[in-house]
Scaffold this active site. Structure first.
Site, PDB file in Angstrom:
ATOM      1  N   TRP A   1      12.810  56.134  12.344  1.00 30.34           N
ATOM      2  CA  TRP A   1      12.614  57.426  13.013  1.00 30.34           C
ATOM      3  C   TRP A   1      13.946  58.004  13.467  1.00 30.34           C
ATOM      4  O   TRP A   1      14.150  59.218  13.449  1.00 30.34           O
ATOM      5  CB  TRP A   1      11.688  57.244  14.219  1.00 30.34           C
ATOM      6  CG  TRP A   1      11.495  58.495  15.042  1.00 30.34           C
ATOM      7  CD1 TRP A   1      10.537  59.447  14.882  1.00 30.34           C
ATOM      8  CD2 TRP A   1      12.278  58.906  16.173  1.00 30.34           C
ATOM      9  NE1 TRP A   1      10.674  60.435  15.836  1.00 30.34           N
ATOM     10  CE2 TRP A   1      11.743  60.121  16.636  1.00 30.34           C
ATOM     11  CE3 TRP A   1      13.395  58.374  16.827  1.00 30.34           C
ATOM     12  CZ2 TRP A   1      12.279  60.812  17.735  1.00 30.34           C
ATOM     13  CZ3 TRP A   1      13.926  59.051  17.909  1.00 30.34           C
ATOM     14  CH2 TRP A   1      13.366  60.255  18.352  1.00 30.34           C
ATOM     15  N   HIS A   2      14.886  57.120  13.851  1.00 31.28           N
ATOM     16  CA  HIS A   2      16.154  57.580  14.398  1.00 31.28           C
ATOM     17  C   HIS A   2      17.074  58.202  13.352  1.00 31.28           C
ATOM     18  O   HIS A   2      17.940  59.005  13.709  1.00 31.28           O
ATOM     19  CB  HIS A   2      16.885  56.430  15.093  1.00 31.28           C
ATOM     20  CG  HIS A   2      16.349  56.124  16.452  1.00 31.28           C
ATOM     21  ND1 HIS A   2      15.230  55.343  16.645  1.00 31.28           N
ATOM     22  CD2 HIS A   2      16.746  56.518  17.691  1.00 31.28           C
ATOM     23  CE1 HIS A   2      14.980  55.248  17.944  1.00 31.28           C
ATOM     24  NE2 HIS A   2      15.873  55.946  18.596  1.00 31.28           N
ATOM     25  N   GLY A   3      16.912  57.854  12.109  1.00 35.29           N
ATOM     26  CA  GLY A   3      17.793  58.455  11.117  1.00 35.29           C
ATOM     27  C   GLY A   3      17.602  57.892   9.734  1.00 35.29           C
ATOM     28  O   GLY A   3      17.077  56.792   9.553  1.00 35.29           O
TER      29      GLY A   3
END
Length: 475
Positions: free
Chosen positions: A325-327
């Protein structure tokens, strides 16, 4: 628009005056104003991406209304699928398409097959991961019949695009935030002042702590081979404070700004670096995201029900997805995997809920706090590094027992000054958090906040022409 910019410095008071002194006679007009100013706030960066927010808003508003009318199970599932496909589809195209294409090509190249990349030249819309999850919570809750859909489009549009937390959270649940748009808000001086204090505190974290930490962190991670083990370790520690000051600072400002307009947002951080194990860390770090994954992914997968293997599977899925989700980079996936591995022993030995009480510091707890903090710092290396190979080399070199001195931080008077400001800022933050834990709240004296405001203004005078973005804008 950045919270730490001159643009926002005039934007906020103008909106405040319009909201409380011009539009205060009508709840509908206040909500409409919030939609307009939220779109201005987001469109200040790139107006073209307003179409994505508007599209998500329309889709989920219509889907939710149809879910209320529909009683047939299969048709309700299809309606939910429409929301999931539209929202996650936008997220997939704009954030992950190039990553999947590149990974596919790299995989074939390992087998000796050369393929031409077919990547898209797109810009990642700021905050898309945040508002996508926020609007998904609405349709999922309506589908689960935990929430009744609103018949007012403006209310829902204001909920999706609410400017204080639009770009980097906290990720609010519809069941908590949406009702606040449906009832009349009265100005509360005490509540507003507490919000003003939080804004100052958040700016202090961002501009005095995070941005000064970044001065060293960026140089160390750009060319880690130049630095000794102790300097690499200090780089990982400084990044830990940078990302905390940056992200929790944004959350504090968002919560504070929301209070100025009569809204209450959820707390997103509660002293995470005083955690006594990894499980407690995740109960205290980015709370809005960790609880979102708990409620909308971990529990639907089975949560802690079933045998130990299913529980382990669920933990790995949640942490890996959280990392992703973060990248769109394997470094984030590995970062999530590291936390999953650190969490597993706690789950196996049923120690994941050992520390659910308020932190009360003691000499006995100090070793657990220090070990947890070091483990978190080592995981942060993978989060910050450009690729996995660089991260592995940094961690390896940290444990190489290199006895080189800490020469990097004392090259010039500028380095010494930034080191002193950074150390002072971190010291003030830790002192404040220790004091808050002892009191059981986060209120401090007016004089303390005045001192923080002075420190922010001193730093602001030097950087206002080119304010730095918040780290989580890229997610």
């Amino acid at each position: 628009m950045l919270f730490n910019s001159l643009d926002f410095a005039w934007f906020l008071p103008v909106v405040f005056i319009l909201y409380w002194f011009v539009c205060n006679k009508s709840l509908k007009i206040q909500n409409a104003l919030l939609v307009v100013v939220s779109y201005v706030f987001y469109g200040w960066w790139d107006w073209r991406f307003l179409t994505l927010i508007f599209f998500s808003t329309v889709v989920d508003f219509v889907v939710a209304k149809q879910l209320l009318k529909e009683t047939h199970s299969k048709k309700r599932k299809r309606l939910l699928a429409v929301s999931l496909v539209c929202n996650l589809g936008l997220l997939g195209v704009f954030k992950y398409y190039n990553f999947f294409v590149s990974s596919w090509i790299d995989a074939w190249q390992l087998l000796g097959v050369s393929m031409a990349p077919a990547t898209l030249n797109v810009i990642l819309p700021v905050g898309i991961s945040f508002y996508t999850f926020q609007t998904l919570s609405y349709t999922i809750d309506v589908y689960k019949k935990r929430l009744k859909p609103t018949p007012q489009f403006v209310e829902f549009a204001a909920f999706v695009a609410f400017f204080p937390q639009l770009v980097a959270g906290p990720i609010e649940r519809a069941s908590r935030l949406l009702p606040q748009f449906q009832r009349k808000r009265n100005f509360d001086y005490t509540f507003a002042i507490s919000g003003f204090y939080l804004i100052i505190w958040g700016l202090f974290k961002k501009m005095v702590i995070a941005d000064n930490c970044a001065f060293f962190v960026n140089q160390i991670f750009e060319d880690p081979g130049r630095y000794s083990a102790i300097e690499l370790f200090m780089g990982s520690v400084l990044f830990a404070f940078q990302i905390y000051g940056d992200f929790s600072g944004y959350s504090d400002i968002a919560i504070g700004v929301a209070r100025l307009f009569g809204f209450s947002l959820m707390t997103n951080f509660t002293f995470p670096y005083f955690s006594r194990n990894i499980a407690e860390f995740w109960r205290r770090w980015h709370i809005s995201l960790s609880t979102w994954f708990r409620d909308y992914l971990y529990i639907p997968l089975g949560g802690s029900r079933g045998n130990i293997w299913k529980q382990l599977r669920n933990v790995f899925v949640v942490f890996l997805v959280s990392g992703f989700w973060h990248g769109a980079n394997w470094t984030f996936v590995v970062w999530g995997g590291i936390h999953a591995l650190l969490f597993l022993p706690l789950l196996i030995f049923k120690a994941n809920k050992t520390y659910t009480n308020q932190i009360k510091l003691s000499v006995k707890q100090l070793p657990n706090i220090l070990v947890t903090f070091v483990l978190v710092c080592m995981a942060w290396v993978f989060f910050r590094a450009d690729n996995i190979s660089i991260a592995i080399n940094i961690v390896y070199n940290i444990f190489s027992m290199d006895s080189s001195s800490l020469h990097f931080f004392y090259k010039t008077p500028k380095y010494i000054l930034v080191s002193l400001i950074t150390s002072l800022g971190i010291g003030v933050m830790l002192f404040y958090e220790l004091k808050s834990m002892k009191k059981g709240n986060t209120e401090v004296t007016l004089g303390y906040y005045q001192a923080l405001l002075i420190a922010v203004l001193i730093v602001f005078m030097g950087v206002y022409k080119n304010p730095s973005e918040f780290i989580y804008f890229q997610f």
